[in-house]
Write a protein that holds these residues in place. Structure first.
Motif, PDB file in Angstrom:
ATOM      1  N   THR B 102       0.743  -1.162   0.005  1.00  0.00           N
ATOM      2  CA  THR B 102      -0.062   0.031   0.129  1.00  0.00           C
ATOM      3  C   THR B 102       0.865   1.357  -0.003  1.00  0.00           C
ATOM      4  O   THR B 102       0.733   2.446  -0.578  1.00  0.00           O
ATOM      5  CB  THR B 102      -0.782   0.211   1.104  1.00  0.00           C
ATOM      6  OG1 THR B 102      -0.196  -0.126   2.457  1.00  0.00           O
ATOM      7  CG2 THR B 102      -2.029  -1.184   1.103  1.00  0.00           C
ATOM      8  N   ALA B 103       2.144   1.364   0.601  1.00  0.00           N
ATOM      9  CA  ALA B 103       2.981   2.455   0.606  1.00  0.00           C
ATOM     10  C   ALA B 103       3.723   2.655  -0.760  1.00  0.00           C
ATOM     11  O   ALA B 103       3.636   3.793  -1.016  1.00  0.00           O
ATOM     12  CB  ALA B 103       3.864   2.195   1.922  1.00  0.00           C
ATOM     13  N   LEU B 104       3.907   1.556  -1.194  1.00  0.00           N
ATOM     14  CA  LEU B 104       4.497   1.853  -2.560  1.00  0.00           C
ATOM     15  C   LEU B 104       3.684   2.031  -3.664  1.00  0.00           C
ATOM     16  O   LEU B 104       3.846   2.917  -4.713  1.00  0.00           O
ATOM     17  CB  LEU B 104       5.344   0.540  -2.948  1.00  0.00           C
ATOM     18  CG  LEU B 104       6.436   0.251  -2.014  1.00  0.00           C
ATOM     19  CD1 LEU B 104       7.271  -1.267  -2.476  1.00  0.00           C
ATOM     20  CD2 LEU B 104       7.378   1.228  -2.254  1.00  0.00           C
ATOM     21  N   ALA B 106      -0.374   2.369  -3.664  1.00  0.00           N
ATOM     22  CA  ALA B 106      -1.506   3.063  -3.357  1.00  0.00           C
ATOM     23  C   ALA B 106      -1.629   4.509  -3.781  1.00  0.00           C
ATOM     24  O   ALA B 106      -2.564   4.854  -4.508  1.00  0.00           O
ATOM     25  CB  ALA B 106      -1.768   2.909  -2.000  1.00  0.00           C
ATOM     26  N   PRO B 107      -0.643   5.165  -3.882  1.00  0.00           N
ATOM     27  CA  PRO B 107      -0.663   6.678  -4.303  1.00  0.00           C
ATOM     28  C   PRO B 107      -1.012   6.765  -5.672  1.00  0.00           C
ATOM     29  O   PRO B 107      -1.532   7.849  -6.108  1.00  0.00           O
ATOM     30  CB  PRO B 107       0.743   7.279  -3.758  1.00  0.00           C
ATOM     31  CG  PRO B 107       1.332   6.298  -2.832  1.00  0.00           C
ATOM     32  CD  PRO B 107       0.761   4.894  -3.329  1.00  0.00           C
ATOM     33  N   PHE B 108      -0.599   5.930  -6.662  1.00  0.00           N
ATOM     34  CA  PHE B 108      -0.671   6.139  -7.964  1.00  0.00           C
ATOM     35  C   PHE B 108      -1.298   5.060  -8.779  1.00  0.00           C
ATOM     36  O   PHE B 108      -1.720   5.259  -9.933  1.00  0.00           O
ATOM     37  CB  PHE B 108       0.685   6.461  -8.530  1.00  0.00           C
ATOM     38  CG  PHE B 108       1.714   5.479  -8.441  1.00  0.00           C
ATOM     39  CD1 PHE B 108       1.689   4.549  -9.422  1.00  0.00           C
ATOM     40  CD2 PHE B 108       2.616   5.626  -7.469  1.00  0.00           C
ATOM     41  CE1 PHE B 108       2.709   3.529  -9.169  1.00  0.00           C
ATOM     42  CE2 PHE B 108       3.308   4.435  -7.199  1.00  0.00           C
ATOM     43  CZ  PHE B 108       3.834   3.444  -8.252  1.00  0.00           C
ATOM     44  N   LEU B 109      -1.604   3.988  -8.162  1.00  0.00           N
ATOM     45  CA  LEU B 109      -2.171   2.826  -9.159  1.00  0.00           C
ATOM     46  C   LEU B 109      -3.764   2.650  -8.811  1.00  0.00           C
ATOM     47  O   LEU B 109      -4.142   2.867  -7.584  1.00  0.00           O
ATOM     48  CB  LEU B 109      -1.485   1.525  -8.835  1.00  0.00           C
ATOM     49  CG  LEU B 109      -0.275   1.280  -9.435  1.00  0.00           C
ATOM     50  CD1 LEU B 109       0.435  -0.163  -8.879  1.00  0.00           C
ATOM     51  CD2 LEU B 109      -0.276   1.227 -10.899  1.00  0.00           C
ATOM     52  N   ALA B 111      -7.212   0.991  -7.830  1.00  0.00           N
ATOM     53  CA  ALA B 111      -7.769   0.085  -6.771  1.00  0.00           C
ATOM     54  C   ALA B 111      -7.448  -1.376  -7.147  1.00  0.00           C
ATOM     55  O   ALA B 111      -6.896  -2.178  -6.493  1.00  0.00           O
ATOM     56  CB  ALA B 111      -9.069   0.205  -6.269  1.00  0.00           C
ATOM     57  N   VAL B 112      -7.956  -1.934  -8.256  1.00  0.00           N
ATOM     58  CA  VAL B 112      -7.903  -3.242  -8.659  1.00  0.00           C
ATOM     59  C   VAL B 112      -6.273  -3.754  -8.673  1.00  0.00           C
ATOM     60  O   VAL B 112      -5.888  -4.891  -7.972  1.00  0.00           O
ATOM     61  CB  VAL B 112      -8.214  -3.386 -10.240  1.00  0.00           C
ATOM     62  CG1 VAL B 112      -8.192  -4.830 -10.475  1.00  0.00           C
ATOM     63  CG2 VAL B 112      -9.666  -2.813 -10.348  1.00  0.00           C
ATOM     64  N   PHE B 113      -5.360  -3.053  -9.017  1.00  0.00           N
ATOM     65  CA  PHE B 113      -3.959  -3.198  -9.167  1.00  0.00           C
ATOM     66  C   PHE B 113      -3.507  -3.240  -7.681  1.00  0.00           C
ATOM     67  O   PHE B 113      -2.542  -4.082  -7.190  1.00  0.00           O
ATOM     68  CB  PHE B 113      -3.257  -2.203 -10.072  1.00  0.00           C
ATOM     69  CG  PHE B 113      -3.607  -2.520 -11.326  1.00  0.00           C
ATOM     70  CD1 PHE B 113      -3.032  -3.952 -12.100  1.00  0.00           C
ATOM     71  CD2 PHE B 113      -4.199  -1.652 -12.299  1.00  0.00           C
ATOM     72  CE1 PHE B 113      -3.477  -4.038 -13.450  1.00  0.00           C
ATOM     73  CE2 PHE B 113      -4.555  -1.883 -13.718  1.00  0.00           C
ATOM     74  CZ  PHE B 113      -3.983  -2.823 -14.261  1.00  0.00           C
ATOM     75  N   VAL B 114      -3.959  -2.354  -7.092  1.00  0.00           N
ATOM     76  CA  VAL B 114      -3.220  -2.195  -5.511  1.00  0.00           C
ATOM     77  C   VAL B 114      -3.918  -3.491  -4.822  1.00  0.00           C
ATOM     78  O   VAL B 114      -2.825  -4.004  -4.048  1.00  0.00           O
ATOM     79  CB  VAL B 114      -3.869  -0.846  -4.796  1.00  0.00           C
ATOM     80  CG1 VAL B 114      -3.308  -0.744  -3.382  1.00  0.00           C
ATOM     81  CG2 VAL B 114      -3.315   0.279  -5.517  1.00  0.00           C
ATOM     82  N   VAL B 115      -5.030  -3.920  -4.878  1.00  0.00           N
ATOM     83  CA  VAL B 115      -5.468  -5.148  -4.158  1.00  0.00           C
ATOM     84  C   VAL B 115      -4.615  -6.040  -4.663  1.00  0.00           C
ATOM     85  O   VAL B 115      -4.349  -7.124  -3.705  1.00  0.00           O
ATOM     86  CB  VAL B 115      -6.982  -5.161  -4.457  1.00  0.00           C
ATOM     87  CG1 VAL B 115      -7.503  -6.681  -4.135  1.00  0.00           C
ATOM     88  CG2 VAL B 115      -7.888  -4.186  -3.691  1.00  0.00           C
ATOM     89  N   LEU B 116      -4.584  -6.387  -6.086  1.00  0.00           N
ATOM     90  CA  LEU B 116      -3.874  -7.580  -6.585  1.00  0.00           C
ATOM     91  C   LEU B 116      -2.413  -7.644  -5.861  1.00  0.00           C
ATOM     92  O   LEU B 116      -1.992  -8.651  -5.420  1.00  0.00           O
ATOM     93  CB  LEU B 116      -3.742  -7.516  -7.964  1.00  0.00           C
ATOM     94  CG  LEU B 116      -4.983  -8.147  -8.805  1.00  0.00           C
ATOM     95  CD1 LEU B 116      -5.158  -8.028 -10.165  1.00  0.00           C
ATOM     96  CD2 LEU B 116      -5.241  -9.534  -8.457  1.00  0.00           C
ATOM     97  N   LEU B 117      -1.752  -6.200  -5.806  1.00  0.00           N
ATOM     98  CA  LEU B 117      -0.191  -6.200  -5.628  1.00  0.00           C
ATOM     99  C   LEU B 117      -0.451  -6.620  -4.098  1.00  0.00           C
ATOM    100  O   LEU B 117       0.621  -7.356  -3.463  1.00  0.00           O
ATOM    101  CB  LEU B 117       0.126  -4.772  -5.686  1.00  0.00           C
ATOM    102  CG  LEU B 117       0.583  -4.695  -7.278  1.00  0.00           C
ATOM    103  CD1 LEU B 117       0.970  -3.147  -7.716  1.00  0.00           C
ATOM    104  CD2 LEU B 117       1.775  -5.810  -7.716  1.00  0.00           C
ATOM    105  N   CYS B 118      -1.058  -5.998  -3.275  1.00  0.00           N
ATOM    106  CA  CYS B 118      -1.218  -6.618  -1.985  1.00  0.00           C
ATOM    107  C   CYS B 118      -1.384  -7.896  -1.542  1.00  0.00           C
ATOM    108  O   CYS B 118      -0.603  -8.513  -0.749  1.00  0.00           O
ATOM    109  CB  CYS B 118      -2.487  -5.703  -1.124  1.00  0.00           C
ATOM    110  SG  CYS B 118      -2.250  -3.990  -0.924  1.00  0.00           S
TER     111      CYS B 118
END
Lengths: 322, 371
Positions: B102-104, B106-109, B111-118
């Motif tokens: 989320t720190a890396l 979340a600021p620019f991606l 939501a779908v990608f953030v969730v997947l990366l998380c």
């Protein structure tokens, strides 16, 4: 200088108190593991011992009945472990995990049922606990510099169970290395088939090893709740059984070496609270969490063979099938 | 000693585990009876608490989600005859992966990608925490049971340090991290189904449940349908034979432990992304250890693991109900039940085998005489 001397003395004194249950549990672990039975249920035996000791001491007012109760409870757990993994050749780790769960559950459930205090037992009065024992000549030696202080602060003034634990180490060592039982016990952990073909019962030998371990853990449990502490609190064993297991490995499955490991782990524990908020030269402030994790880190490093080679009993973990 | 006839397949797969489970519950019932409560009533209260009350099913399935992940972690290792007791620690540090992701990102991606990366990061950190014991077992011969136990304590110390120190929420006293950004939060079933106009009672059940079902499927494919899975099972059956067949045993041990840790790490998705929306102290609450019971009961098979997880989910949710209904039995009962299940379905799994086998051979003999 004098200040430093007393600081050290108190730290060592605290070390001894913290290391006592570790020593007893480590001896239990050595007996069990040298006979070929993995014992991660030290934790559960310690916990159930602590609970039964506090419960009986509180109900009857007798420390001795409390101690006997603790030993009986812990031995019963050992017998269950034996029933599962000697008689029925079940997985020793699984059985150990089960016993730890049973101990966590039963101590709280029975504690609530008996005392209705949310799993705690009532606080024991001083007559219901093992009191500190003042050894002989403490006053006489007071005038002797250094030795007098060491004698009064470090050697004298512990509860009976601390001395019992200290005695258990040479006794365990003697039994393992100088008695026929000990010879056979070590043999059964290396090669049960050899012991069996010599006409000695592998089953009974391993059961006896577990029972001896149960006695040690029971005493350790009683120490926690009716000597060091004044009541039983849920999960009061707090991982000590696992630290003892680490000490067994650290001591290469030998009583005397495991004893030193217990003292070392105890010392780390004792100085953790003192080192908080103190800047050490070169290192700076050491987080308390790092200190409490050190025994585990050291054991992992040791186990990975970077300092010497651990040599566990060859037949450990393998159920014996005739 | 007479040669014991093997049980019929259905008896071995269903009857024997069922008898073991009943024995475990029966012994717990005796304990309840001894402390002066009615075991039957306790069971009914737990059943009602787990399935009947509004929202209770959601809670049950929320717990089930956790147990599927940790159960899969233990089962994966079991297939290679490895015992991963470290699910607790692997799940705990898995939350760090989420916080990091989320720190890396979340600021620019979106939501779908953030969730997947998380999700990927939580699995990876859990995997890394299991990789080390796996590596030490494979290359340095230190036993994975002991090292994973130690790694649980290390994870606990590390998380206390981080949550009370560097990661603590500003202005907070209690050790917990900041809330994760909304783009990384998983929708609860209540919100999700609300989008389609379906109204259900509020509960912590969230989309991680779907991830858990997916994980069950992935596990099934991995173990039974891939070359790697075959190698894992081969190592579990007989290391020497596997080695002789050209399987790189140390490599498989390391890979198995890593995958095992990844499954455990996913538990953090449910807790951190789905429910708490932050990392809190001890959010793993023993779920990792319950995974052992789940895997043992579920016989390391996805279908078994699903039902075992459901059972434990129901136990955890129904157990909470005991607190309200009874004077002297509490949710701690669940610890006892777990212990008994691990004892009877694990360590004593074959205790009834001889007796059962005798019964079956008698039945078949009678059948033969009738002809």
């Amino acid at each position: 200088m004098i200040d430093f001397f007393y600081q050290t003395l108190w730290a060592l004194d605290a070390t001894l108190r913290v290391a006592t249950p570790l020593m007893l549990c480590a001896m239990a672990g050595i007996f069990s593991e040298r006979s070929g039975i993995v014992d991660i249920s030290l934790e559960g035996k310690l916990l159930s011992g602590a609970f039964v000791a506090a419960t009986i001491a509180s109900l009857t007012g007798s420390v001795w009945l409390g101690l006997i109760g603790a030993i009986s409870a812990s031995v019963l757990m050992s017998l269950l472990h034996g029933f599962a993994c000697i008689t029925h050749r079940g997985d020793q780790v699984v059985s150990g995990v089960a016993i730890n769960f049973l101990a966590s559950g039963l101590t709280v459930i029975l504690g609530i049922a008996i005392f209705k205090r949310g799993g705690q037992t009532p606080t024991l009065s001083s007559g219901e606990r093992f009191r500190p024992i003042e050894l002989w000549f403490v006053d006489a030696l007071d005038n002797v510099p250094v030795i007098g202080a060491i004698y009064r602060e470090l050697i004298s003034g512990h509860s009976l169970l601390v001395y019992v634990a200290l005695l258990c180490v040479p006794i365990a060592s003697f039994i393992l290395y100088k008695s026929r039982f000990g010879l056979r016990l070590r043999a059964v952990g290396e090669s049960p088939i050899a012991v069996d073909s010599a006409g000695v019962s592998v089953t009974w030998l391993r059961y006896r090893a577990l029972i001896v371990g149960g006695v040690f853990c029971g005493i350790a449990g009683a120490y926690l709740s009716i000597s060091h502490g004044a009541n039983f609190v849920r999960e009061m064993s707090a991982g000590k059984g696992y630290i003892a297991l680490a000490a067994v490995i650290f001591g290469n499955w030998r009583p005397i070496r495991a004893f030193w490991a217990c003292l070392m782990f105890g010392f780390l524990d004792a100085i953790t609270s003192r080192l908080q908020d103190i800047d050490l030269p070169l290192i700076g402030e050491v987080p308390a969490q790092l200190m409490s994790a050190l025994p585990y880190i050291m054991t992992i490093i040791l186990l990975s063979g970077f300092i010497g080679r651990p040599s566990p009993p060859s037949a450990i973990g393998v159920p014996y099938k005739k | 000693m007479s040669v014991m006839k093997p049980l019929p397949r259905w008896a071995d797969l269903i009857l024997l585990p069922f008898i073991n489970l009943c024995t475990a519950f029966f012994v717990c019932g005796i304990v309840v009876y001894i402390i002066g409560e009615n075991p039957w009533e306790a069971l009914l209260v737990m059943l009602k608490g787990a399935f009947i009350y509004p929202g209770s099913l959601g809670y049950t399935l929320y717990y089930t989600t956790n147990f599927i992940f940790t159960g899969l972690a233990v089962a994966t290792a079991f297939h290679a005859k490895l015992f991963n007791i470290g699910g607790e620690g692997q799940a705990y540090v898995g939350s760090l992966g989420i916080l990091l992701a989320t720190a890396l990102f979340a600021p620019f991606l979106p939501a779908v990608f953030v969730v997947l990366l998380c999700i990927i990061c939580s699995a990876m950190v859990g995997a890394a925490w299991a990789f080390i014991p796996g590596y030490l077992q494979a290359k340095r011969g230190s036993h994975v049971v002991i090292t994973t136990i130690m790694f649980n304590f290390l994870a606990s110390s590390l998380m206390v340090y981080l949550l009370a120190g560097p990661l603590i929420q500003l202005g907070q006293q209690s050790p917990q991290s900041d809330l994760i950004p909304e783009s990384a939060q998983l929708a609860s079933f209540e919100t999700f189904l609300g989008l389609f106009g379906v109204d259900i009672a509020s509960s912590p059940l969230n989309l991680s449940f779907v991830l858990a079902l997916l994980a069950l499927f992935v596990f099934w494919v991995l173990i039974w349908k891939t070359r790697l899975g075959y190698e894992i099972r081969a190592v579990g059956k007989n290391q020497d034979a596997a080695n002789y067949a050209g399987i790189n045993v140390p490599k498989i041990i390391i890979i198995t432990m890593t995958i095992s840790g990844a499954f455990a790490g996913l538990l953090a998705v449910n807790e951190v992304m789905g429910v708490q929306h932050r990392a809190i102290l001890n959010f793993t609450a023993g779920y990792g250890f319950t995974g052992i019971a789940v895997a043992l009961m579920g016989r390391n098979h996805p279908v078994g693991i699903f039902f075992a997880s459901l059972l434990f989910g129901a136990l955890f949710q129904g157990g909470a109900e005991l607190d309200f209904e009874f004077q002297s039995i509490t949710r701690d009962m669940v610890l006892l039940i777990q212990g008994m299940i691990i004892l009877f379905s694990g360590a004593l799994a074959y205790m009834f085998n001889p007796a059962l086998s005798k019964v079956f051979s008698r039945i078949t003999k009678n059948g033969a005489n009738d002809d």
